[in-house]
Design a protein around this motif. Structure first.
Motif, PDB file in Angstrom:
ATOM      1  N   ALA A 269       0.851  -1.195   0.000  1.00 12.44           N
ATOM      2  CA  ALA A 269       0.000   0.000   0.000  1.00 12.44           C
ATOM      3  C   ALA A 269       0.882   1.238   0.000  1.00 12.44           C
ATOM      4  O   ALA A 269       1.947   1.270   0.630  1.00 12.44           O
TER       5      ALA A 269
ATOM      6  N   LYS B  45       1.334   5.234   1.020  1.00 15.23           N
ATOM      7  CA  LYS B  45       0.856   6.033   2.150  1.00 15.23           C
ATOM      8  C   LYS B  45       1.104   7.524   1.972  1.00 15.23           C
ATOM      9  O   LYS B  45       0.918   8.306   2.900  1.00 15.23           O
TER      10      LYS B  45
ATOM     11  N   LEU C  52      -6.108   9.482   0.498  1.00 17.25           N
ATOM     12  CA  LEU C  52      -5.875   8.205   1.164  1.00 17.25           C
ATOM     13  C   LEU C  52      -7.188   7.691   1.731  1.00 17.25           C
ATOM     14  O   LEU C  52      -8.098   8.484   2.031  1.00 17.25           O
TER      15      LEU C  52
ATOM     16  N   ASN D 283      -4.144   4.589   3.422  1.00 18.69           N
ATOM     17  CA  ASN D 283      -3.486   3.927   2.298  1.00 18.69           C
ATOM     18  C   ASN D 283      -4.128   4.294   0.974  1.00 18.69           C
ATOM     19  O   ASN D 283      -5.270   4.761   0.924  1.00 18.69           O
TER      20      ASN D 283
ATOM     21  N   GLU E 236       7.660  -0.396   0.414  1.00 21.72           N
ATOM     22  CA  GLU E 236       6.763  -0.401   1.566  1.00 21.72           C
ATOM     23  C   GLU E 236       7.395   0.301   2.767  1.00 21.72           C
ATOM     24  O   GLU E 236       6.755   1.123   3.434  1.00 21.72           O
TER      25      GLU E 236
END
Length: 457
Positions: free
Chosen positions: A266, A268, A279, A284, A360
């Motif tokens: 995901a 961010k 988001l 996310n 990530e």
């Protein structure tokens, strides 16, 4: 089923048994037999190839009883069925016209269960409904596809229905289901899909079974935790883990003959000057990979042909079976080429997962820095950003045309190589160019990873 003397069975309908002798259209008397209360004819097809020594001959009651084995014969009930009393242990599948009631059950498709080991026959008192999406239509023809063990039914309404892999039904007819059991999988073919410009589709278009190996198992009772189906290679390394069904009964899972699927992390953060993006409630947004030329590279790499181990893990109990993965019969390649491509595929998979893991971690740390919003944290976020933008398109919005607005980075290029070498060319050796480009990209990835670790976040 009631017993009646003087029943008749037409011998020419039994020619598929393959016994030598003269064929006839006459009716051969049988002095006693078991049969339902309707119709006039039976069509029988041999499932077991060992029972086909020759061609047409009248089959007597005694011969049927002698040759019968559990799961050896399948009968299609167009109408009246005449079965010898000596056929204990033979599983019969058929369609009963007009949903005639038998044993208090309306059957579209049924199995007669008799256990030969216990020398017991309940004379048709035990039936199990196996209908699924099969309509209440007369079934006039039946066949077994030997390589895939698929049952094919043809109905009066010009329809075809296919029950993929009869393994669990044959096991059921032999009385194997009194405890948790992993059934022996059938062989699986490493087929290659052929695509074309035109495809025929309509409201009556059929569908293929899932790609790969069917794994069948039985739970004698429901369990608290989902069983795990673990695929191991010849070295005992885990290729893939599949979550099973935890409820009582017979279950089927499919292994796609590949490693574990690639999962995208995901995102961010919001790209610069893209304030129209938002988001979700968990902080996310989705990573989007362009579908043409790049997206297919997300498909997990396929394993080469060979024997693999299937492990059914229920709590602390484990059962094992082997599954043989075979080449596509139409393949024009060799094992050395496939192994070479697989070796590159494993390297690509490791590099892609490393790249996604870095993205990530960078996204998480960038989001933390932006939330703190001090000069020091913002400066740190900018350093992470300068590294992250080398890994993938940090400007992506989810629009399909992003790839034409911004250059492809390390991740997109890895996926492009994987598309050509693994998804579309897994049966052939990698090209020199593919290997050189991979090595150059992997070198860039290692430099970015080393620089990120130096930040000591």
């Amino acid at each position: 089923w009631p017993t009646t003397a003087g029943a008749n069975i037409r011998s020419n309908t039994l020619s598929s048994f393959g016994f030598t002798g003269a064929a006839t259209n006459d009716y051969t008397p049988i002095t006693s037999g078991y049969y339902p209360l309707w119709g006039k004819e039976i069509l029988v097809h041999v499932v077991d190839p060992s029972l086909t020594p020759g061609n047409d001959q009248t089959i007597t009651k005694t011969q049927l009883g002698t040759q019968a084995k559990p799961g050896s014969f399948l009968g299609v009930f167009n109408a009246q069925t005449v079965i010898s009393t000596n056929l204990a242990g033979v599983a019969l599948l058929g369609s009963i016209e007009n949903e005639i009631e038998l044993s208090k059950t309306n059957l579209a498709t049924a199995i007669r269960l008799n256990e030969m080991k216990s020398n017991r026959s309940d004379d048709g008192a035990s039936w199990v409904q196996l209908k699924n999406n099969l309509p209440p239509a007369p079934i006039y023809y039946i066949a077994i596809q030997k390589n895939f063990r698929d049952l094919v039914l043809a109905t009066y309404g010009r329809g075809f229905y296919i029950l993929d892999d009869l393994t669990p039904i044959r096991a059921w007819s032999q009385g194997q289901f009194n405890q948790n059991k992993l059934l022996a999988p059938k062989q699986a073919y490493r087929f290659n899909y052929k695509t074309g410009i035109h495809s025929a589709s309509s409201l009556v278009t059929g569908s293929n079974p899932p790609y790969g190996a069917s794994i069948n198992y039985y739970l004698a009772d429901s369990v608290k935790e989902h069983p795990s189906i673990i695929i191991l290679n010849q070295k005992g390394d885990t290729i893939q883990t599949i979550a099973g069904n935890k409820t009582k009964g017979l279950h089927r899972a499919w292994w796609n003959l590949a490693h574990t699927s690639i999962e995208l992390p995901a995102l961010k953060t919001i790209p610069d000057q893209k304030n129209y993006l938002h988001l979700d409630s968990t902080g996310n947004r989705k990573m989007f990979i362009y579908d043409l030329n790049i997206g297919p590279g997300l498909e997990p790499i396929r394993v080469p042909p060979g024997v693999y181990t299937v492990v059914l893990k229920i709590g602390s109990n484990m059962q094992k079976q082997s599954v043989n993965v075979l080449n596509d019969p139409n393949l024009n390649s060799n094992s050395a080429a496939i192994e070479a491509q697989y070796a590159l595929g494993k390297e690509l998979l490791n590099s892609i997962n490393t790249c996604l893991s870095l993205i990530e971690r960078m996204e998480i740390n960038r989001a933390k820095c932006l939330k703190i919003n001090t000069d020091q944290s913002n400066a740190q976020e900018q350093m992470i950003y300068n590294l992250e933008k080398q890994l993938f398109d940090v400007h992506l919005t989810g629009a399909r045309m992003d790839i034409f607005r911004n250059p492809a980075r390390i991740l997109e290029r890895f996926l492009s190589i994987s598309t050509e070498s693994q998804t579309q060319g897994a049966d052939y050796a990698p090209t020199t160019q593919q290997k050189l480009v991979y090595q150059a990209l992997n070198s860039q990835l290692k430099k970015v990873e080393a620089a990120y670790l130096q930040l000591k976040l």
